[in-house]
Each structure stands twice: as C-alpha cells, then as structure tokens.
Design a protein around this motif. Structure first.
Motif: not given
Lengths: 323, 292, 264
Positions: A10-12, A18-19, A21-25, A174-177
């Motif tokens: 799941i993580v991979e 996740i990456l 999303g984190a970057m955008i935040l 993010i939604i697109g990704v």
C-alpha cells in the motif's frame, strides 16, 4: 501475504501520493514571496494536465501532440460558460471537463486507430484546429486578445487570492494523483500497460484495445481540461495561446523528462520546465531552444526519464549491496 | 469573373503546392533511407530563406548568399542526423518523434534569437512585372518556383538513377541489411539523405521567400503541410510526395478563396485527417501486415 | 462429440502469394491436434487466421458451431479461444505475475469509475485475480519468478509464462505456437506434461511444433502443411509412414527429431 507485505504494498503504491501531499503542505512554510506561490500554482496546474497526458503516453503508449487543445478548451469553458450560457464559473468548470471528456470519446475512436507518426500528426492537427478556432472566432472567443473570466464564487464567498488558489489547485492535484494511481493499480491500468507492451498479446487475452485507448484518451482530456479551467479561474483571463502547439510540446517534454509512466515524474517534469526558466533569466531568449535541447538529450541519454532512472539506480544500488 | 477568380486561386495554389511538394520530397528521401519522419524538415526551408537574407545583408551577392545558405542548411541537416538521430538509432518510434520535434524547436528557438521575429523578404528572381493569364495575375516568381522545383526534382531523379550514390540510396531504402552486406556505408548514405533533403528544403525556402516571406516560425506549419502531402501520396513514394504537395497547395488555396482565409491552414489538417481515416496507406500506397 | 473448433477452406493471399490454401481442420474438446510442416508452410499464418490477427481471403472459422470468421482477437478470447506466440509477445515491463493477471481480464469487472475510485470491490477482486494467476504460474512451475520482471526471465521460462497467461483466461481452445522451441530436453518434457494435463482437463489444444518426438508422443491427430496446403492428416503412425510427408521433410538433415519421425 502477511500484514507487513500488504502494508508495504500500500505504501509503495501510494508513496507518490504521500510525498506529493506532504510537499504541497510543507512548501508554503518555505516560500518567501507571493510570486513563488504563483509559480507553484502554475506547476500544480500543469502537473495535473501532464498526469493525464502521462496516462495516455506512459501507460497506453500513445503520443499526443495536441494535449494543449483540451487544456485550452477547459480554460475557455469557464469564460464561455458564464458569457454564453449564463452558468456560474464554478459550474462551468465541470461542464468543460464533461465536454472535453465526451469530445475525446467521439474523436478518440477514429484517431486512436492510428499509430506512431500518424497519431502524432493527427493529434497535432487537432490541437492546431482548436488554436485556430479560438483565435479566429472573435465574436465568440475574443480572438487573439482572449476573454475575461469572472471570479468564481462559492455560496456567496468570492474565491480570490494567490493563497487560496494555492490550496485549491494543490488539493485538485492531490485528487488527480489519487485517481491516477487508483487507475494504474486497477485492472484498467493493467490492461493499458498490456496494450503498451504488446497490443496483439493484449488482444488475444481479451483486452478490447480500441475501447481502452479511447477511455484513457478521454480521461487524459478530462485532466487537461480541469487543469486549464482552474488556471483560467485563477488568472481571470484566457487567451488562445493556452492551446498553442508549443504548450503541447512543453507538456510532452514534461512527461518524458519526468518519466513516462511515472506519476511523480509528471510533477517533477512540470516543475523543472516551469521553474528552470526562472533561474536562467539571463538566458530567457533561449527558452524555446533549451526546450528542444532537453527533448533531444532526454531521449538520447535518459529515455525513461528522471524519476524512473533514479528509481532504477536505487534498486541497482540496493541489489549490489545485498549481494 | 468566376473563372479568373478560380485561375487566381489555382495559380497561388500551384505555386505554394510545388513548395510543399519539394519539402515533402525531402521527407520522403529521409524516410526511405532511415524510416525516420523528420519533423524538423520545415525548419530547413526557413533556414534556406533566412541564411540567404542574412548573407545578402552582409553584402554578399544573391547567388553567393543562396549557395552559402544551401550549404549551411545541408550541414545542419547532417548535424541533425549525426548528433540527434544516430545516437538514438534503434529507439522506439515515440522517441524518434520527440527527437525530431525537439530538433525543430531547437532550430526554431535559435533562429528566433539569431534572426529575431520579423518577416524578411528576398528579391524576385524574375523581376516584378505581374504576368496576366486569362484574367488572373501571376507573380513571375511563381514560374521560378514551379520551374525551379521541377529542375531540382529532375536533378534528384538523375542522381538517384544514374550515380552509384543514388543507387546506394535506393538500395538502402529497399533493404538496409542487404545494403550493409554488399558494403554500402549506411551511415554515410543516411547522412547524405539528410543533406539532400535539407538542400531540397533550403532551395524551396529561397524560391518561396520572395512571395510569402520568411520568419523564424514558418517551419511547423510547413512541415505539417508537407506531411499532409506525404500522406496523400503514400509514405515513401517520391512521385506521390510531389503530387500530394500540389494537391495540398491547391486545396489550401481553394479553401482560402472560397471558404475562409482564416482557416486556410486548416485545409491541410482536414486533408491529413480525411486521408488517415479513409486511405490509411495514401492514395498510392500499399498494405502491410504486422509480423507476429 | 462435435468439434469445438473448425475451419473450412481457409485461405489467404499476401499480395500475389497464396500463403494458405484451402485448409480445413476440426478439433474436439480434450483433443490435441498438431500442425507440422517445413518452415514457411503456413503454420503460424494458420494460427493468425484462426485467432483473428489476420483476415482470411476465403474460408470460415467456427467456434462452438458459431461462425467467427474475421472476428477480432479479443472477441474470440471472450468466446474461449486464445493463443501463445512463436516469437514471444510477453509484456516486458511487467512482472511474471502481472503478465498472467492480464489473462484474468475478462473474468474481472471492468467498471472504470470503480477503478478510478478504488472501491473495495475492486480491491477484493484484485486479491482474487492474484490468487488465480499464482495458480496458473504454479501449473507451469514458475511461481518462483512471480515478482520478477518478465525481461529477467530465461527463454524457456518465458515460453511457459505465455502458456500460464493463456491458461489464466480459462480457455476452451488453446493455440500453442511452438511452445517447445529453444527448450532443452528437460524443459520439453515439462511442456509435454503441461499440454497433456490441460487436454486431459477438457481443453482443445492445437499445437504448432517442430519437435517431432513431442508431436508424435502427445498428439491425437496430426495435420501436415506444405506450401500453405494440407499435405496429409491422420494419427502419428499414419503420418510417420506417409511417403508424401517423408518426401516433404527430405533434405532437412540435422534437425533433431526429424529422423525419429521417419524411422518410426
């Protein structure tokens, strides 16, 4: 399969999500000017359009040189919706996306029977047709000067400000990704990859090649048009230049530079092509020449693109240290 | 008068059509030798005209500037092959497409910096007195274009059929492996094909500039229209390329004249799309099966 | 029992050349039909015609009694017919397991919206497809390669991978194009067992092979092609003794297994 493996899977699969999303935040904390935020908005928007193109090129293996056509149609729909149909800008955006999706479904069937150069040229021609219509139909589209886009309002609240649009476009990305990753990991994604690797083998295993090509074409059109619409709403203005051949070429370059078939690569490619010129302002005139050079060099030296190349290097490194 | 109007469109259509044909011929020469579709073909036309303008502005006489321009463009054509295409030989089709488009954009970008964005012209090679034909008026340069292109094509045909180099080119385009086996230096042959098609395009550029001017970005549309010509004639067929070019030129002129001059350029696209959907192998083409 | 796959008078022209001329055959469920003949005899062309890759110039193909002449390969797959390829059409960028999972395509729900939203039903289905695909890999003894990229597999394994992929479809008719080509004797043994097993399970198998020992051993029925035409037809014994067949193969010295066919 034990829990650890499932979790790792799941993580991979979701690592990109996740990456990104984190970057955008995190990014706003590092930014020092409104200009930088504006740049980020443009990157998020192009990344979204490029993710769509990447689904078409990287997963289905089809080259499109007219992607900016859908980008432009999406952008103009938020200007034409209000002016021609009396729709609010907020409603015009999904309307434009739906229009592009359906247009792609209709055009897709005949176009995607083509391959290689013929497909490239056909898509190029279509993109140029869009540009021509947007430039020539002055009464409808304002011609080369373009049109104004009214401000979007949600429940009476006028959406404005670079900050606000940073978050809107960021969330949209993010939604697109998320959607793209879901698709890739689904049977549809597998079918697309099969088509890319060997159409005849996919076909004898039951994959309806024509149908899937059209579907991914339509999905990629939706991504591009949503991106174009968002950019238009933020800018408050649209011009035919949004569907120019050069924009299509830039998007293709973003795909191949970042990595065909890589969602994270789409973002990296978009970021590089948009941000690099900002650092080389003294060489600003050579912007197009550089674009061409990047295209050539990437195809000769790093055909799989940045993200996959780094990924492969890491895998090889891990493998070497294990043995 | 409708007839003179028709003649007028026909004349301008034929003029530009021969140019498209020359460019399309260049496409075909490269494709036959290497199976590469050179999207940068249109830039060679631009360079032919541009370098000549530049040479004249430096004080060179017309002919000298033209010859220099053609030689420079041919050199750039060979450089394109050596540095951009040959390093990627064996690459999948999409990579070659991106490379030649990249080359087109690179050349265009450099031209933009070097020559600016204005339009430039060249003096007509046959004077400026318009010639009357049945109610229509033709620029004398139109005749130069048609005759010049025919001469060029004729010379090319002679080259291909009568010289060893030409025969080697034909051999390489028919069967690359067999050609290698009989000792033909394929690398040189392909480089030569790029040089030849650059020359074809450059001459076309010099011939057409007196009529339709030249600027840094005329390349893309030209390449597209030449591609339409190749589609019509069937890819890989030289005669087809020329005929296709003429048809595209005339079709375009008729569209501009009778339908809408705004959408003149769209005529070529419509042709491409129609041909692709109804005659996938061109009007003169042939079937081929995928081998599994 | 009636034939599940039948062709009548199948022919195709390539330009002026008649690559296949009036070929008729019939296969019943559980039967193994081998198509043999010198190189260029038209065997793969026959497969391409039956599996919808080429359109015949004349003649028909019947699947379960229905005329399916000229149907697209994916439609034929939907009716239970699939094939492997002589020069391998493996999905290079996928793992072995993913390759086989493509074979499960028709057995999965293909709702695009559900896929985009990654609904729980999609995830459950993926687990199920994975399991079924692993079973197919196990049948051809390739489980250990499951998560390796197909490009890393040895040639013999790739041949078996294509078989596993085809099996994942749960076909009724399977066309195998030279499944033992380039295989060593041990690998050929394995292929032999796999084929016998799947035929025993009720599948109709049509085989193109050069390895005569394999052909003679497992075939119920043999069809010999030469220059695109049917040269002879019958069981192993009658084919081995047929003077026309022997003559067609004369001159192919050095080909292993060929002398075996003539001597027996």
């Amino acid at each position: 399969m034990n829990v650890f493996n499932t979790l790792r899977n799941i993580v991979e699969n979701r690592a990109s999500l996740i990456l990104i999303g984190a970057m955008i935040l995190v990014l706003p904390l590092l930014m020092t000017s409104s200009f930088q935020m504006r740049l980020a908005i443009v990157v998020w928007v192009y990344a979204m359009a490029v993710i769509g193109l990447n689904l078409l090129m990287g997963f289905a293996g089809q080259v499109s040189l007219g992607h900016a056509g859908f980008f432009g149609i999406g952008a103009y729909s938020v200007a034409l919706g209000p002016s021609q149909l009396g729709l609010s800008p907020a409603l015009s955006l999904p309307a434009g996306v739906a229009f592009c999706g359906i247009l792609a479904l209709v055009l897709g069937r005949p176009i995607l029977r083509l391959k290689g150069h013929y497909l490239a040229v056909a898509t190029l021609g279509l993109g140029m047709l869009v540009f021509m219509v947007l430039s020539n139909e002055v009464e409808l589209t304002g011609g080369p000067d373009g049109m104004q886009v009214p401000r979007m309002a949600i429940l009476g609240w006028k959406v404005k400000g670079t900050d606000t649009w940073y978050w809107i476009t960021g969330i949209a990305l993010i939604i697109g990704v998320w959607l793209a990753l879901n698709l890739i990991n689904s049977p549809t994604g597998l079918a697309l990859r099969a088509i890319r690797d060997s159409e005849v083998a996919a076909s004898v295993l039951g994959v309806d090649i024509a149908k899937y090509k059209v579907i991914v074409f339509s999905i990629s059109a939706c991504f591009a048009s949503a991106a174009g619409g968002l950019l238009a709403l933020y800018n408050g203005h649209v011009t035919p230049g949004l569907s120019d051949f050069l924009i299509s070429v830039q998007m293709v370059t973003m795909v191949v530079l970042g990595g065909m078939g890589s969602i994270a690569g789409s973002l990296v490619g978009a970021a590089l092509i948009i941000i690099l010129p900002q650092f080389l302002t003294s060489l600003h005139e050579y912007e197009h020449a550089f674009l061409g050079l990047i295209m050539i060099l990437t195809m000769i030296f790093m055909r799989s693109g940045i993200v996959p190349s780094i990924g492969n290097a890491i895998k090889r490194g891990r493998h070497d240290s294990n043995s | 008068m409708p007839l003179s109007e028709f003649l007028q469109f026909l004349i301008s259509g034929l003029t530009v059509g021969f140019i498209y044909g020359a460019v399309a011929l260049g496409f075909t020469v490269i494709y036959n030798a290497s199976h590469v579709v050179n999207f940068a073909q249109g830039e060679f036309v631009m360079l032919g005209g541009m370098f000549t303008v530049f040479g004249i502005s430096l004080g060179l006489p017309y002919l000298a500037a033209a010859i220099l321009a053609i030689a420079l463009t041919a050199l750039i054509g060979v450089a394109l092959y050596e540095f951009a295409i040959r390093p990627a030989r064996g690459a999948p089709v999409f990579a070659l497409i991106i490379i030649t488009i990249g080359a087109s954009i690179l050349i265009r970008g450099l031209a933009q910096v070097g020559f600016g964005t204005s339009f430039f012209s060249l003096p007509s090679l046959a004077g400026d007195t318009p010639i009357k034909i049945g109610g229509a008026v033709a620029q004398p340069q139109s005749f130069v274009v048609v005759i010049g292109t025919l001469v060029m094509v004729g010379l090319l045909a002679l080259l291909m059929r009568r010289t060893m180099i030409g025969k080697a080119l034909i051999a390489a385009s028919t069967d690359l492996i067999a050609a290698r086996l009989v000792g033909i230096n394929v690398r040189m042959i392909v480089a030569l094909s790029f040089a030849i098609s650059a020359v074809l395009a450059a001459v076309a550029g010099i011939l057409i500039t007196p009529i339709s001017l030249v600027s840094y970005d005329i390349g893309v549309l030209l390449a597209l229209k030449a591609f339409a010509a190749v589609m019509l004639g069937g890819i890989g067929k030289p005669a087809g390329a020329l005929i296709g070019g003429i048809l595209v030129g005339v079709g375009e002129a008729m569209t501009a004249g009778y339908l809408s001059s705004d959408y003149k350029d769209a005529a070529a696209f419509v042709i491409i799309l129609v041909v692709l959907f109804f005659f996938p192998s061109g009007l003169l083409g042939s079937e081929h099966h995928e081998r599994v | 029992m009636t034939a599940i796959l039948e062709t009548t008078g199948l022919s195709i022209f390539f330009g002026g050349l008649k690559a296949l001329d009036n070929v008729s055959l019939a296969v019943r469920p559980g039967e193994i039909l081998s198509v043999i003949g010198p190189n260029g005899a038209g065997k793969t062309t026959l497969f391409n015609l039956i599996s919808g890759v080429y359109q015949p110039s004349s003649g028909q193909v019947f699947l379960e009694g229905q005329d399916v002449t000229g149907q697209e390969p994916n439609k034929l797959a939907g009716m239970g017919l699939t094939r492997t390829f002589q020069n391998l059409q493996v999905f290079q960028t996928m793992t072995a397991l993913e390759n086989v999972m493509v074979g499960r395509h028709l057995h999965e729900k293909r709702n695009i919206v559900a896929h985009l939203l990654s609904l729980p039903s999609v995830r459950r289905q993926r687990v199920e497809s994975r399991e079924k695909a692993m079973e197919c890999l196990a049948r051809v003894d390739l489980e250990q390669y499951a998560h390796q990229p197909a490009s890393a597999l040895p040639y013999g394994a790739l041949k078996r991978l294509e078989i596993a992929r085809a099996l994942a479809l749960s076909p009724k008719v399977l066309l195998l194009d030279e499944p033992a080509a380039g295989c060593n004797p041990r690998e050929t043994e394995e292929v032999d067992e796999i084929i016998s097993e799947i035929a025993a399970g009720g599948m109709a198998v049509v085989l193109v092979e050069h390895d005569m020992r394999l052909v003679m051993k497992i075939s119920n029925h043999i069809l010999v092609l030469n220059f695109g035409r049917k040269l002879a037809e019958g069981n192993a014994a009658s084919i081995a003794a047929d003077p026309h067949v022997i003559e067609a193969y004369l001159g192919l010295e050095g080909d292993k297994g060929e002398t075996g066919a003539v001597a027996e």
